[in-house]
Design a protein around this motif. Structure first.
Motif, PDB file in Angstrom:
ATOM      1  N   GLU A  77       0.831  -1.203   0.000  1.00  0.00           N
ATOM      2  CA  GLU A  77       0.000   0.000   0.000  1.00  0.00           C
ATOM      3  C   GLU A  77       0.868   1.257   0.000  1.00  0.00           C
ATOM      4  O   GLU A  77       0.509   2.277  -0.580  1.00  0.00           O
ATOM      5  N   LYS A  78       2.046   1.167   0.618  1.00  0.00           N
ATOM      6  CA  LYS A  78       2.969   2.299   0.608  1.00  0.00           C
ATOM      7  C   LYS A  78       3.500   2.560  -0.802  1.00  0.00           C
ATOM      8  O   LYS A  78       3.836   3.681  -1.144  1.00  0.00           O
ATOM      9  N   GLN A  79       3.587   1.505  -1.618  1.00  0.00           N
ATOM     10  CA  GLN A  79       4.053   1.656  -2.999  1.00  0.00           C
ATOM     11  C   GLN A  79       3.014   2.340  -3.875  1.00  0.00           C
ATOM     12  O   GLN A  79       3.337   2.817  -4.958  1.00  0.00           O
ATOM     13  N   VAL A  80       1.784   2.397  -3.411  1.00  0.00           N
ATOM     14  CA  VAL A  80       0.712   3.026  -4.179  1.00  0.00           C
ATOM     15  C   VAL A  80       1.060   4.473  -4.495  1.00  0.00           C
ATOM     16  O   VAL A  80       0.831   4.952  -5.597  1.00  0.00           O
ATOM     17  N   THR A  81       1.651   5.172  -3.554  1.00  0.00           N
ATOM     18  CA  THR A  81       2.007   6.567  -3.806  1.00  0.00           C
ATOM     19  C   THR A  81       3.033   6.680  -4.928  1.00  0.00           C
ATOM     20  O   THR A  81       2.965   7.595  -5.744  1.00  0.00           O
ATOM     21  N   VAL A  82       3.969   5.741  -4.998  1.00  0.00           N
ATOM     22  CA  VAL A  82       4.971   5.748  -6.075  1.00  0.00           C
ATOM     23  C   VAL A  82       4.287   5.500  -7.419  1.00  0.00           C
ATOM     24  O   VAL A  82       4.560   6.184  -8.417  1.00  0.00           O
ATOM     25  N   ILE A  83       3.368   4.553  -7.462  1.00  0.00           N
ATOM     26  CA  ILE A  83       2.642   4.242  -8.692  1.00  0.00           C
ATOM     27  C   ILE A  83       1.809   5.442  -9.120  1.00  0.00           C
ATOM     28  O   ILE A  83       1.783   5.813 -10.299  1.00  0.00           O
ATOM     29  N   GLN A  84       1.143   6.086  -8.180  1.00  0.00           N
ATOM     30  CA  GLN A  84       0.296   7.229  -8.521  1.00  0.00           C
ATOM     31  C   GLN A  84       1.125   8.428  -8.973  1.00  0.00           C
ATOM     32  O   GLN A  84       0.705   9.177  -9.838  1.00  0.00           O
ATOM     33  N   ARG A  85       2.315   8.604  -8.420  1.00  0.00           N
ATOM     34  CA  ARG A  85       3.186   9.688  -8.869  1.00  0.00           C
ATOM     35  C   ARG A  85       3.633   9.444 -10.311  1.00  0.00           C
ATOM     36  O   ARG A  85       3.680  10.371 -11.112  1.00  0.00           O
ATOM     37  N   ALA A  86       3.966   8.211 -10.637  1.00  0.00           N
ATOM     38  CA  ALA A  86       4.366   7.884 -12.012  1.00  0.00           C
ATOM     39  C   ALA A  86       3.198   8.084 -12.959  1.00  0.00           C
ATOM     40  O   ALA A  86       3.369   8.560 -14.085  1.00  0.00           O
ATOM     41  N   ARG A  87       1.996   7.734 -12.523  1.00  0.00           N
ATOM     42  CA  ARG A  87       0.807   7.927 -13.348  1.00  0.00           C
ATOM     43  C   ARG A  87       0.558   9.410 -13.587  1.00  0.00           C
ATOM     44  O   ARG A  87       0.220   9.824 -14.689  1.00  0.00           O
ATOM     45  N   ALA A  88       0.744  10.222 -12.565  1.00  0.00           N
ATOM     46  CA  ALA A  88       0.518  11.659 -12.699  1.00  0.00           C
ATOM     47  C   ALA A  88       1.488  12.279 -13.700  1.00  0.00           C
ATOM     48  O   ALA A  88       1.147  13.225 -14.404  1.00  0.00           O
ATOM     49  N   ALA A  89       2.695  11.743 -13.793  1.00  0.00           N
ATOM     50  CA  ALA A  89       3.672  12.261 -14.751  1.00  0.00           C
ATOM     51  C   ALA A  89       3.242  11.961 -16.184  1.00  0.00           C
ATOM     52  O   ALA A  89       3.484  12.753 -17.100  1.00  0.00           O
ATOM     53  N   ARG A  90       2.630  10.804 -16.399  1.00  0.00           N
ATOM     54  CA  ARG A  90       2.178  10.413 -17.741  1.00  0.00           C
ATOM     55  C   ARG A  90       0.812  10.990 -18.073  1.00  0.00           C
ATOM     56  O   ARG A  90       0.440  11.097 -19.234  1.00  0.00           O
ATOM     57  N   GLU A  91       0.035  11.294 -17.056  1.00  0.00           N
ATOM     58  CA  GLU A  91      -1.357  11.711 -17.210  1.00  0.00           C
ATOM     59  C   GLU A  91      -1.469  13.049 -17.934  1.00  0.00           C
ATOM     60  O   GLU A  91      -0.632  13.920 -17.792  1.00  0.00           O
ATOM     61  N   ILE A  92      -2.492  13.176 -18.683  1.00  0.00           N
ATOM     62  CA  ILE A  92      -2.820  14.470 -19.277  1.00  0.00           C
ATOM     63  C   ILE A  92      -3.187  15.379 -18.100  1.00  0.00           C
ATOM     64  O   ILE A  92      -3.936  14.977 -17.215  1.00  0.00           O
ATOM     65  N   ARG A  93      -2.657  16.577 -18.092  1.00  0.00           N
ATOM     66  CA  ARG A  93      -2.755  17.435 -16.909  1.00  0.00           C
ATOM     67  C   ARG A  93      -4.184  17.716 -16.450  1.00  0.00           C
ATOM     68  O   ARG A  93      -4.516  17.566 -15.289  1.00  0.00           O
ATOM     69  N   ASP A  94      -5.037  18.176 -17.364  1.00  0.00           N
ATOM     70  CA  ASP A  94      -6.400  18.513 -16.951  1.00  0.00           C
ATOM     71  C   ASP A  94      -7.329  18.421 -18.159  1.00  0.00           C
ATOM     72  O   ASP A  94      -6.920  18.039 -19.249  1.00  0.00           O
ATOM     73  N   LEU A  95      -8.566  18.768 -17.940  1.00  0.00           N
ATOM     74  CA  LEU A  95      -9.575  18.664 -18.993  1.00  0.00           C
ATOM     75  C   LEU A  95      -9.234  19.567 -20.178  1.00  0.00           C
ATOM     76  O   LEU A  95      -9.390  19.172 -21.331  1.00  0.00           O
ATOM     77  N   GLY A  96      -8.748  20.768 -19.916  1.00  0.00           N
ATOM     78  CA  GLY A  96      -8.386  21.690 -20.990  1.00  0.00           C
ATOM     79  C   GLY A  96      -7.264  21.140 -21.853  1.00  0.00           C
ATOM     80  O   GLY A  96      -7.309  21.212 -23.085  1.00  0.00           O
ATOM     81  N   HIS A  97      -6.258  20.553 -21.203  1.00  0.00           N
ATOM     82  CA  HIS A  97      -5.141  19.958 -21.949  1.00  0.00           C
ATOM     83  C   HIS A  97      -5.628  18.759 -22.758  1.00  0.00           C
ATOM     84  O   HIS A  97      -5.192  18.542 -23.889  1.00  0.00           O
ATOM     85  N   ALA A  98      -6.524  17.961 -22.191  1.00  0.00           N
ATOM     86  CA  ALA A  98      -7.069  16.802 -22.907  1.00  0.00           C
ATOM     87  C   ALA A  98      -7.821  17.253 -24.154  1.00  0.00           C
ATOM     88  O   ALA A  98      -7.723  16.625 -25.211  1.00  0.00           O
ATOM     89  N   ASN A  99      -8.572  18.352 -24.052  1.00  0.00           N
ATOM     90  CA  ASN A  99      -9.295  18.859 -25.219  1.00  0.00           C
ATOM     91  C   ASN A  99      -8.339  19.386 -26.291  1.00  0.00           C
ATOM     92  O   ASN A  99      -8.600  19.247 -27.479  1.00  0.00           O
ATOM     93  N   GLU A 100      -7.210  19.986 -25.880  1.00  0.00           N
ATOM     94  CA  GLU A 100      -6.203  20.436 -26.844  1.00  0.00           C
ATOM     95  C   GLU A 100      -5.610  19.255 -27.596  1.00  0.00           C
ATOM     96  O   GLU A 100      -5.468  19.288 -28.818  1.00  0.00           O
ATOM     97  N   VAL A 101      -5.266  18.199 -26.865  1.00  0.00           N
ATOM     98  CA  VAL A 101      -4.693  17.001 -27.478  1.00  0.00           C
ATOM     99  C   VAL A 101      -5.720  16.349 -28.394  1.00  0.00           C
ATOM    100  O   VAL A 101      -5.390  15.879 -29.487  1.00  0.00           O
ATOM    101  N   LYS A 102      -7.002  16.354 -27.976  1.00  0.00           N
ATOM    102  CA  LYS A 102      -8.070  15.785 -28.797  1.00  0.00           C
ATOM    103  C   LYS A 102      -8.178  16.529 -30.123  1.00  0.00           C
ATOM    104  O   LYS A 102      -8.259  15.914 -31.190  1.00  0.00           O
TER     105      LYS A 102
END
Length: 149
Positions: free
Chosen positions: A44-69
């Motif tokens: 469960e402590k590793q969850v924070t590491v996984i979520q941090r890596a996901r946040a780096a790959r994640e599209i920042r927000d809805l506005g950025h997602a619409n730009e990429v779309k």
């Protein structure tokens, strides 16, 4: 059975999510395929590491997602693949091939796990590809598979 997802599983959750699933589903599918790890206090402590890596790959927000779309939907993506007579491919087009073709066409870099191909692409021609950019934004673009190589 309590598990921690390591990859996005459609209908279940995103990487880092702690979910409760039936024992057989977790033990026979999710764990052997590497989609999840068994839940423990240490894991469960590793969850924070996984979520941090996901946040780096994640599209920042809805506005950025619409730009990429908008960028993806205005893109003409061609993929060259070896084909035999009758337009059948030798093998099939993989999500990794599609990501490389989008990048070669001048598009944004995508995560191959977010692509939704219309089944196995095993023939030349035009195919509709969907990309889930954000929980609320899905982009669609045409992939034209042409014979070559």
């Amino acid at each position: 059975m309590k598990i921690i997802l390591t990859q996005e599983v459609s209908g279940l959750g995103a990487p880092g999510d702690i979910v409760e699933v039936k024992d057989g589903y977790g033990r026979n599918y999710l764990l052997p395929q590497g989609f999840a790890i068994a839940w423990t206090k240490g894991a469960e402590k590793q969850v924070t590491v996984i979520q941090r890596a996901r946040a780096a790959r994640e599209i920042r927000d809805l506005g950025h997602a619409n730009e990429v779309k908008a960028q993806l939907e205005g893109l003409k993506v061609n993929l060259t693949a070896r084909a035999g007579n009758g337009g059948r491919l030798f093998g099939s087009v993989t999500p990794g091939d599609v990501v490389d073709a989008v990048k070669a066409a001048g598009g944004p870099s995508l995560d191959r796990r977010r692509l939704e191909l219309p089944g196995a692409i095993k023939a030349i021609g035009s195919h509709q590809v969907r990309v889930k950019l954000h929980p609320e934004v899905t982009a669609r673009f045409d992939l034209k598979v042409v014979p070559g190589k």
